[in-house]
Design a protein around this motif. Sequence first.
Motif, short mmCIF file in Angstrom:
data_model
loop_
_atom_site.label_atom_id
_atom_site.label_comp_id
_atom_site.label_asym_id
_atom_site.label_seq_id
_atom_site.Cartn_x
_atom_site.Cartn_y
_atom_site.Cartn_z
N PHE A 83 -25.14 8.41 -4.95
CA PHE A 83 -24.02 7.56 -4.61
C PHE A 83 -23.49 6.79 -5.81
CE2 PHE A 83 -22.13 4.41 -1.78
CZ PHE A 83 -21.50 5.31 -0.96
N ARG A 115 -15.62 7.43 -9.73
CA ARG A 115 -14.37 7.01 -9.11
C ARG A 115 -13.81 5.73 -9.73
NH1 ARG A 115 -10.84 10.04 -6.94
NH2 ARG A 115 -12.45 11.26 -5.92
N PHE A 116 -14.70 4.79 -10.07
CA PHE A 116 -14.21 3.47 -10.49
C PHE A 116 -14.52 3.15 -11.96
CE2 PHE A 116 -15.18 3.02 -5.96
CZ PHE A 116 -13.94 2.65 -5.49
N LEU A 169 -15.28 -2.49 -4.47
CA LEU A 169 -15.44 -1.99 -3.11
C LEU A 169 -15.12 -3.07 -2.09
CD1 LEU A 169 -18.76 0.05 -3.44
CD2 LEU A 169 -16.44 0.85 -3.66
N SER A 182 -19.00 9.41 2.92
CA SER A 182 -18.32 9.45 1.62
C SER A 182 -17.97 10.87 1.22
CB SER A 182 -19.21 8.82 0.54
OG SER A 182 -20.31 9.65 0.28
N TYR A 194 -15.37 12.72 1.34
CA TYR A 194 -14.09 12.98 0.65
C TYR A 194 -14.04 12.36 -0.75
CZ TYR A 194 -12.36 14.52 5.19
OH TYR A 194 -12.18 15.18 6.36
N ARG A 195 -15.02 11.51 -1.06
CA ARG A 195 -15.10 10.86 -2.38
C ARG A 195 -13.86 10.06 -2.75
NH1 ARG A 195 -19.09 14.36 -4.85
NH2 ARG A 195 -20.45 14.60 -3.07
N THR A 196 -13.11 9.61 -1.80
CA THR A 196 -11.99 8.73 -2.11
C THR A 196 -12.55 7.33 -2.30
OG1 THR A 196 -11.69 8.29 0.21
CG2 THR A 196 -10.35 10.04 -0.71
N PRO A 197 -11.83 6.45 -3.03
CA PRO A 197 -12.33 5.08 -3.20
C PRO A 197 -12.66 4.42 -1.86
CG PRO A 197 -10.44 5.43 -4.61
CD PRO A 197 -10.59 6.67 -3.78
N ALA A 198 -11.76 4.60 -0.88
CA ALA A 198 -12.00 3.95 0.41
C ALA A 198 -13.24 4.50 1.10
CB ALA A 198 -10.78 4.12 1.31
N LEU A 208 -15.89 5.85 -0.34
CA LEU A 208 -17.08 5.38 -1.05
C LEU A 208 -17.41 3.96 -0.62
CD1 LEU A 208 -16.54 6.76 -4.63
CD2 LEU A 208 -18.35 7.37 -3.05
N GLU A 209 -16.36 3.15 -0.51
CA GLU A 209 -16.60 1.77 -0.11
C GLU A 209 -17.18 1.71 1.30
OE1 GLU A 209 -13.21 -0.80 -0.32
OE2 GLU A 209 -14.17 -2.27 0.97
#
Lengths: 221, 484
Positions: A199, A206-207, A215, B147, B149-153, B155-156
Amino acid sequence: MITAAFANQIINLFAAVMLLLAFAMLAQRRVLSLIDLFAMQGLVLTLSTGFVAYTTGQTHLWFSAGITFALKVVLLPWILYRLIRQLDVKWDVEGLINIPTTMLIGIVLVILSFNVALPISQIAGTITKGTLGIALASVLLAFLMMITRSKAVPQVIGFLAMENGLFFAATAATYGMPMVVELGIALDVLVGVVILGVFFFQIRERFDSLDIRHLEKLKEE
Amino acid sequence: MSPEILAVLGIPLAGGAVLALFGHWKRAAEINIAFSSATFVAAAALVVRVVDRGPFASFENQLFVDALNVFLVALTAFVAMTTSIFSRPYMRIEQEHGKLTVARLRLYHSMYQLFSFTMLLVLLSNNLGVTWVATEAATLTTVLLVSLYRTPASLEAAWKYFILCGVGIAQALFGTILVYLAAGKVLGSGMDALLWTELAQVRGSLEPTVMSIAFVFLLVGYGTKVGLVPLHNWLPDAHAEGPTPVSAVLSGLLLNVALYALVRFKVLADGALGAEFASRLLMGFGILSVAVAAFFLSRQRDIKRMFAYSSIEHMGLITFAFGIGSPVAAFAGLLHMTVHSLTKSAIFFAVGHAAQKTGTQVMEDIRGLVKVSPTVGWGLILGTVAILGMPPFGVFASEFLILTTAMREQPWATPILLVSLGVAFAAVFGKVQPMVFGETTAKRLPHPPALVPVFLHLALALMLGLYIPPYLASWYREAARLIG
C-alpha cells in the motif's frame, strides 16, 4: 525457585518498561528510532512472557514468547527497515506535533486505563494481574500516537504497538489466549504489514510522498 | 468432521489459491463463478443437513451450525455467487475502459474468494477468538480491493478503511480477552473457555463487571465494522471508491457478518447482566445511526456514497431491532438483514452498470437510464423503491414489524424512526427518479450487462414481502429465540 513476591516485582518492572517505551514512542519524531523502540517493546514483551512462562509453568506461553520474538523483534522491524530503505524516507521527521501536549493527554489516558482496569484485575487470578492497567494504557497510548501522526509509517507502527499492548493485556489477564487464536492473530498482523507495505508503494507512486495529509480529500460537503 | 462444513469453507479457500495462480487467465471470471456457485451448493447442502438433523458442532467443536448462522451462511454464499456472476461482465467492461490491468484482475479474483472464505469462517466459527481473527482477515482481504483502481481517492478510502477498521477491531480483541477472562473463572482456562456453545451454557454465571466492560469494547470494535454512527467514517468512502462488486459484497454481506458477531456477544452479555445493559447500548447506537445516516442521504452527490449511507441507516435499524430484544423484534431484524442484503446488492449491481454507461458516479450527470437501457433503469428504480420500504417488497414487511414492535415496547423511538425513514425516502427517491427517467446522451456498453442477479434478488425480496415460506419462518423464529 523464585518467590511470588519477587516474581511480582520483576513483572511490574517489565510492565513499567513497557509503559516507558510507549511514552518514548509517543515522543519520538524520527521514523528509524521509532522502529527501534517498537523492536525494544517487542523484546520486553518476549522477556516478560518468557518470565511468566518460567514462574507459572504455563508451557504454551513459551511458544507465545517465541512467536513474539520472531515476529515483533526480528521480522516486523526487518520488514519496516527494508520498506523505509526502499521508499527512501529515512529523513522522515515530523515537526507538526506538539509533544508536551500529547504527553499530557497520554498521562490522562494512563489514569483512565488504571481506573477501567481496576475492577477487572481484582477478578483475574494471574500473578500478572496488576499490570492490566499498564497493558490497557499501552493500547490507548498507541492509539493516541496514531491520531497525532501525519505520516503513514508512524501510524502503522502505532497500529503494531497497539497490538503489543493487547498481547500484554492477554498475558496479564489470562496467561495468553489459546494457541490457535494467538497464531491467527500473529498471521493477521504479518499479512497486515505486508499489505501495508504494498500500500505504501501505491500511495507513494500516486502522491510522491507518504504524508497522509494528502489523504484528506474525501469529506462530506 | 462434517463434509458440508468442510466444503463450505474449503471451496472458497481453494478458490483463493487457484485464482492467485490463474486469476489472469481469460476464463478467470468463469472460474470465479464456478467456485462461488460450488460454495453455494455446499451451503445449501449444509442447510439441508441442519434442517434434517438440527444444530451440530464439528472439527473438535471449533466450528458449529445452528439456526442463526446457517441462514446467514446460505445468504452469504448466495449473494457471493450472484455477485460473481454480475462481476464477470462488469469487470470486463472496466478492463476495456482501461481502469484495470490483468494483474489486478488476478488479485481481485483471488481476494474475492478469500473474502468469501473469511466471512463464512466468522459465521461458522464456534471459537470467539477465531471469529476475531477471521473478521480482521476479512478487512485485510478487502483493503487492496478498495484501492484496486489506484486513484488518489481510492487509495485514501482504502487507507481509512484499513486504519479505522484495524483500530476498531483491536478494541474488539481486548473485549474478547476480557470475555475469555470471565469465562476462565467458570470453565477453567484453555480452549473450551472461548467456545460460544460452552459459554452460552454458563452465561448466567459469567462475572458481570468484566462482561459489561467487555461488551462496550466489543460493541465499539465490531460496531466499527457494522458501520454504526459515530464509527462509520470509513464506510461511505470504501463503498464509493472500490469496484462495484466489492461495494455490493461489503454492503450486503460484510456488515451483516460483523453484526452477527456482535449479536453472539450480546447473547452472552444478556446472560451475565440481564437484558437491559446490552439492549440499551444497541438501541442507542442503532437509532443514532438511522437518524444521522438519513439526514446525510440528502447531501450526497455520488450515487454509491448515497447508497452506502443507506446501508448505515439499515444496519442501524437492524441493530435497533436486536436491541429491543423481544422475539418479534429479533425476527424482524433477521428478516431485515435478509431483504436488505438482497436488495442492496441488487441496487449496487444496477448502479454499477449505470455508472459505466454514463462514465460517472455523480448523480446529477446520470439521466434517462430507462431510455438507454430499460433493464438497468427499471432495476435501479425498483431496487430503490424496495429499499425505501415500499410495499409489497420485503423491506416493507420487516420495517413495519420493527416499527410496530417499537411502538409497543419502546414508544420513545417511534417518532425518530418514522421521521428518519421519511427523510430518507424523500432524499433517495428525489435523486434516483430523474436519473432513471429524463433525457440522456449516454452510449451503449461493449458487453451486455448482467442483470439476471438484479432481478433475481428483487424477486426474492418481493417474495419475502408477500409470502415467507413456513420453513423459513420457523427457522427465523428459532434463530430469534436464540437471540432473544
